[in-house]
Design a protein around this motif. Structure first.
Motif, mmCIF file in Angstrom:
data_model
loop_
_atom_site.group_PDB
_atom_site.id
_atom_site.type_symbol
_atom_site.label_atom_id
_atom_site.label_comp_id
_atom_site.label_asym_id
_atom_site.label_seq_id
_atom_site.Cartn_x
_atom_site.Cartn_y
_atom_site.Cartn_z
ATOM 1 N N LEU A 68 0.832 -1.198 0.000
ATOM 2 C CA LEU A 68 0.000 0.000 0.000
ATOM 3 C C LEU A 68 0.870 1.254 0.000
ATOM 4 N N ARG A 69 1.941 1.234 0.772
ATOM 5 C CA ARG A 69 2.878 2.362 0.826
ATOM 6 C C ARG A 69 3.478 2.610 -0.565
ATOM 7 N N ASP A 70 3.940 1.537 -1.200
ATOM 8 C CA ASP A 70 4.542 1.660 -2.533
ATOM 9 C C ASP A 70 3.538 2.199 -3.544
ATOM 10 N N LEU A 71 2.304 1.718 -3.477
ATOM 11 C CA LEU A 71 1.274 2.201 -4.392
ATOM 12 C C LEU A 71 1.039 3.697 -4.201
ATOM 13 N N LEU A 72 0.901 4.124 -2.949
ATOM 14 C CA LEU A 72 0.656 5.538 -2.684
ATOM 15 C C LEU A 72 1.824 6.411 -3.158
ATOM 16 N N LEU A 73 3.034 5.912 -3.054
ATOM 17 C CA LEU A 73 4.189 6.675 -3.541
ATOM 18 C C LEU A 73 4.184 6.784 -5.064
ATOM 19 N N VAL A 74 3.714 5.751 -5.747
ATOM 20 C CA VAL A 74 3.653 5.772 -7.213
ATOM 21 C C VAL A 74 2.598 6.749 -7.711
ATOM 22 N N ILE A 75 1.460 6.798 -7.049
ATOM 23 C CA ILE A 75 0.354 7.646 -7.540
ATOM 24 C C ILE A 75 0.412 9.069 -7.002
ATOM 25 N N ALA A 76 1.241 9.316 -5.986
ATOM 26 C CA ALA A 76 1.307 10.648 -5.363
ATOM 27 C C ALA A 76 1.999 11.653 -6.269
ATOM 28 N N SER A 77 1.454 12.844 -6.324
ATOM 29 C CA SER A 77 2.075 13.914 -7.109
ATOM 30 C C SER A 77 3.383 14.369 -6.478
ATOM 31 N N ASP A 78 3.535 14.185 -5.189
ATOM 32 C CA ASP A 78 4.769 14.547 -4.479
ATOM 33 C C ASP A 78 5.143 13.393 -3.550
ATOM 34 N N PRO A 79 5.924 12.433 -4.062
ATOM 35 C CA PRO A 79 6.253 11.254 -3.257
ATOM 36 C C PRO A 79 6.984 11.582 -1.958
ATOM 37 N N LYS A 80 7.800 12.611 -1.921
ATOM 38 C CA LYS A 80 8.533 12.969 -0.701
ATOM 39 C C LYS A 80 7.556 13.393 0.401
ATOM 40 N N VAL A 81 6.635 14.275 0.063
ATOM 41 C CA VAL A 81 5.634 14.727 1.039
ATOM 42 C C VAL A 81 4.771 13.544 1.472
ATOM 43 N N MET A 82 4.398 12.690 0.524
ATOM 44 C CA MET A 82 3.577 11.526 0.849
ATOM 45 C C MET A 82 4.331 10.568 1.761
ATOM 46 N N SER A 83 5.607 10.344 1.475
ATOM 47 C CA SER A 83 6.425 9.459 2.302
ATOM 48 C C SER A 83 6.512 9.971 3.734
ATOM 49 N N ASP A 84 6.741 11.261 3.872
ATOM 50 C CA ASP A 84 6.809 11.855 5.216
ATOM 51 C C ASP A 84 5.483 11.716 5.945
ATOM 52 N N GLU A 85 4.387 11.910 5.231
ATOM 53 C CA GLU A 85 3.055 11.817 5.840
ATOM 54 C C GLU A 85 2.765 10.413 6.334
ATOM 55 N N MET A 86 3.185 9.397 5.592
ATOM 56 C CA MET A 86 2.824 8.019 5.921
ATOM 57 C C MET A 86 3.602 7.451 7.101
ATOM 58 N N LYS A 87 4.635 8.143 7.554
ATOM 59 C CA LYS A 87 5.411 7.645 8.694
ATOM 60 C C LYS A 87 4.493 7.518 9.911
ATOM 61 N N GLY A 88 4.444 6.329 10.455
ATOM 62 C CA GLY A 88 3.635 6.098 11.643
ATOM 63 C C GLY A 88 2.178 5.774 11.383
ATOM 64 N N TRP A 89 1.769 5.722 10.114
ATOM 65 C CA TRP A 89 0.374 5.370 9.829
ATOM 66 C C TRP A 89 0.104 3.923 10.235
ATOM 67 N N PRO A 90 -1.015 3.660 10.881
ATOM 68 C CA PRO A 90 -1.426 2.274 11.098
ATOM 69 C C PRO A 90 -1.985 1.709 9.786
ATOM 70 N N LEU A 91 -2.041 0.420 9.696
ATOM 71 C CA LEU A 91 -2.504 -0.246 8.486
ATOM 72 C C LEU A 91 -3.881 0.252 8.050
ATOM 73 N N GLY A 92 -4.754 0.506 9.009
ATOM 74 C CA GLY A 92 -6.107 0.953 8.687
ATOM 75 C C GLY A 92 -6.147 2.246 7.897
ATOM 76 N N VAL A 93 -5.209 3.140 8.147
ATOM 77 C CA VAL A 93 -5.184 4.411 7.402
ATOM 78 C C VAL A 93 -4.743 4.148 5.963
ATOM 79 N N PHE A 94 -3.743 3.295 5.776
ATOM 80 C CA PHE A 94 -3.323 2.940 4.419
ATOM 81 C C PHE A 94 -4.507 2.383 3.625
ATOM 82 N N VAL A 95 -5.207 1.430 4.233
ATOM 83 C CA VAL A 95 -6.338 0.789 3.559
ATOM 84 C C VAL A 95 -7.417 1.807 3.240
ATOM 85 N N ARG A 96 -7.718 2.667 4.196
ATOM 86 C CA ARG A 96 -8.778 3.675 4.007
ATOM 87 C C ARG A 96 -8.431 4.646 2.891
#
Length: 115
Positions: A68-96
């Motif tokens: 899910l993390r890899d997918l979000l980085l591929v589709i994100a317009s700004d992978p760096k900002v997205m990567s920073d945001e996802m730090k500490g996300w529980p699985l449920g947030v990724f899925v949602r």
């Protein structure tokens, strides 16, 4: 005589028709989670592979988060900002987030004709 088509107009129409899903991060940045149809050829290929893996491994929670993390980085317009945001996300947030993105950007696939 036919009207001349403008590539700029066609691009704007495609961006409207295949709109991204905006996601505001906790730091206030807005990342666009792009529609599959608006990705580069290479990014689309990667996203499709990841989506297929997600479908096959939906029950394997250990493998779900990295995919899910890899997918979000591929589709994100700004992978760096997205990567920073996802730090500490529980699985449920990724899925949602991925579920919301799929709903928001679902391409006009073949509609059920009702036959």
């Amino acid at each position: 005589m036919s009207a001349v088509l403008s590539c700029a107009d066609l691009m704007a129409e495609a961006q409207t028709e295949y709109a991204a899903m905006p996601l505001e991060t906790r730091t206030g940045h807005v990342v666009q989670l792009r529609n599959l149809l608006m990705l580069s050829r290479e990014a689309l290929k990667t996203a499709r592979v990841l989506l297929e893996k997600l479908e096959k491994n939906a029950g394997n929670l250990d493998e779900l988060e990295p995919m899910l993390r890899d997918l979000l980085l591929v589709i994100a317009s700004d992978p760096k900002v997205m990567s920073d945001e996802m730090k500490g996300w529980p699985l449920g947030v990724f899925v949602r987030v991925v579920n919301l993105w799929q709903e928001a950007t679902q391409a006009g696939e073949a509609q059920d004709s009702g036959n």
